[in-house]
Write a protein that holds these residues in place. Sequence first.
Motif, short mmCIF file in Angstrom:
data_model
loop_
_atom_site.label_atom_id
_atom_site.label_comp_id
_atom_site.label_asym_id
_atom_site.label_seq_id
_atom_site.Cartn_x
_atom_site.Cartn_y
_atom_site.Cartn_z
N ALA A 54 0.82 -1.21 0.00
CA ALA A 54 0.00 0.00 0.00
C ALA A 54 0.85 1.26 0.00
N GLU A 55 2.09 1.16 0.50
CA GLU A 55 2.97 2.32 0.56
C GLU A 55 4.24 2.12 -0.27
N ALA A 56 4.25 1.11 -1.14
CA ALA A 56 5.45 0.77 -1.88
C ALA A 56 5.37 1.22 -3.33
N GLY A 57 6.53 1.44 -3.93
CA GLY A 57 6.58 1.73 -5.36
C GLY A 57 6.64 0.47 -6.18
N LEU A 58 7.10 -0.64 -5.57
CA LEU A 58 7.21 -1.92 -6.26
C LEU A 58 7.31 -3.02 -5.21
N VAL A 59 6.64 -4.14 -5.48
CA VAL A 59 6.73 -5.32 -4.63
C VAL A 59 7.36 -6.43 -5.46
N VAL A 60 8.38 -7.08 -4.91
CA VAL A 60 9.12 -8.12 -5.61
C VAL A 60 8.89 -9.45 -4.91
N ILE A 61 8.43 -10.43 -5.68
CA ILE A 61 8.20 -11.78 -5.13
C ILE A 61 8.79 -12.80 -6.10
N GLY A 62 8.91 -14.03 -5.64
CA GLY A 62 9.49 -15.08 -6.46
C GLY A 62 8.46 -16.08 -6.92
N ARG A 63 8.84 -16.81 -7.94
CA ARG A 63 8.04 -17.93 -8.45
C ARG A 63 8.99 -19.08 -8.73
N ARG A 64 8.73 -20.23 -8.12
CA ARG A 64 9.61 -21.37 -8.32
C ARG A 64 9.39 -21.94 -9.72
N ALA A 65 10.45 -21.96 -10.51
CA ALA A 65 10.40 -22.52 -11.86
C ALA A 65 11.07 -23.88 -11.83
N ASN A 66 10.27 -24.92 -11.70
CA ASN A 66 10.80 -26.27 -11.59
C ASN A 66 10.38 -27.08 -12.82
N PRO A 67 11.27 -27.20 -13.83
CA PRO A 67 10.89 -27.91 -15.05
C PRO A 67 10.63 -29.40 -14.85
N ARG A 68 11.08 -29.95 -13.70
CA ARG A 68 10.88 -31.38 -13.46
C ARG A 68 9.54 -31.67 -12.78
N ARG A 69 8.88 -30.64 -12.35
CA ARG A 69 7.60 -30.86 -11.66
C ARG A 69 6.53 -31.23 -12.67
N PRO A 70 5.78 -32.32 -12.42
CA PRO A 70 4.75 -32.72 -13.38
C PRO A 70 3.61 -31.71 -13.44
N GLY A 71 2.93 -31.70 -14.57
CA GLY A 71 1.79 -30.80 -14.74
C GLY A 71 2.22 -29.45 -15.29
N PRO A 72 1.24 -28.58 -15.52
CA PRO A 72 1.54 -27.26 -16.08
C PRO A 72 2.25 -26.38 -15.07
N PRO A 73 3.01 -25.38 -15.54
CA PRO A 73 3.70 -24.46 -14.62
C PRO A 73 2.70 -23.74 -13.71
N ARG A 74 3.15 -23.44 -12.48
CA ARG A 74 2.31 -22.75 -11.52
C ARG A 74 3.06 -21.54 -10.97
N ILE A 75 2.31 -20.58 -10.47
CA ILE A 75 2.97 -19.40 -9.91
C ILE A 75 3.07 -19.49 -8.40
N GLY A 76 2.43 -20.46 -7.76
CA GLY A 76 2.51 -20.60 -6.31
C GLY A 76 1.39 -19.84 -5.62
N HIS A 77 0.96 -20.35 -4.47
CA HIS A 77 -0.20 -19.76 -3.81
C HIS A 77 0.10 -18.39 -3.21
N VAL A 78 1.33 -18.17 -2.73
CA VAL A 78 1.66 -16.86 -2.17
C VAL A 78 1.70 -15.82 -3.28
N ALA A 79 2.41 -16.14 -4.37
CA ALA A 79 2.47 -15.20 -5.50
C ALA A 79 1.09 -14.94 -6.06
N HIS A 80 0.28 -15.97 -6.15
CA HIS A 80 -1.08 -15.82 -6.67
C HIS A 80 -1.88 -14.85 -5.82
N ALA A 81 -1.79 -14.98 -4.50
CA ALA A 81 -2.55 -14.10 -3.60
C ALA A 81 -2.04 -12.67 -3.67
N VAL A 82 -0.71 -12.49 -3.71
CA VAL A 82 -0.15 -11.14 -3.80
C VAL A 82 -0.57 -10.47 -5.09
#
Length: 296
Positions: free
Chosen positions: A254-282
């Motif tokens: 609310a008081e920031a100019g930019l918020v930086v978060i990560g997304r785990r990029a795991n090519p070995r994980r089965p299924g389609p890529p995901r952004i993660g529940h924390v990143a999704h909520a943010v």
Amino acid sequence: MTVGLNGSPASLAAADWGAREASLRDLPLRLVSVWEWQPFSYAPLAGTERPEQWSQRLPEETATELRRRFPGLDITTDRLTGPPPEMLCRAAKESELLALGSAGLGPVAGFLMGSVAMATIAHTERPVVLVRADEQADDASAPAGSGETRPDADGRAVVLGIDLSSPSDEVIGFGFEAAAARSATLRVINGWNPPPHVMHGIGGDPHWRAEATARAAETMRSVLAPWCERHPAVAVVEEPGIGRPARLLSEAGAEAGLVVIGRRANPRRPGPPRIGHVAHAVLHHCPAPVAVVPSA
């Protein structure tokens, strides 16, 4: 620096943000629109103009306005043909950073996420910044009547969310670089949400909470120490806390100019890529522009 345009107010806000970011980082700016042929692609939008003609005109007109406001910025335009997520991921691969617009739902309600933005964020190997439709440029530093926008930092902090159990060099490095480019304070936030059985037991003990926070603070200092040495000009505020990480980051946004978060990029994980529940909520609730940085 690449910005994806679709003509919406959100994408135009992303173009403005991208021009400022390119100026801060001393990068050229590339404006792209994506047109995908469909059975009804030739239905006119206004008058006799066809969608593919409009998609060609959009980046050129946006570039003309940005060149007026950022006269020293190197701006190029491009119209890509194909599925939008695929084309945007390809454009991102050739860039330091990709910016996309997202329709804002209000000052604290967050983002209205589109399928193109979600798919692009989930698949790309480069950082993507999502910019709200109501993100306004701060022209207070421009001379009155000049018609130009200066990319000076506005004093708002950069918020960096980190996972102390597996800190990512890509995410931390991006946060420090963003703060350095803006001459801004870097607020580093880590949130830990204990299981319910802990909170109903010793979790209510203030001494336990203080000890848990102190341990997290010590770990955070250790993780950030090498980065602080590399970026001595960046003022760092360490904020370990107990609570849902997404909530802590969204509130800080609310008081920031930019918020930086990560997304785990795991090519070995089965299924389609995901952004993660924390990143999704943010992404859905943070009022500030959000940079999603993929990490191994």
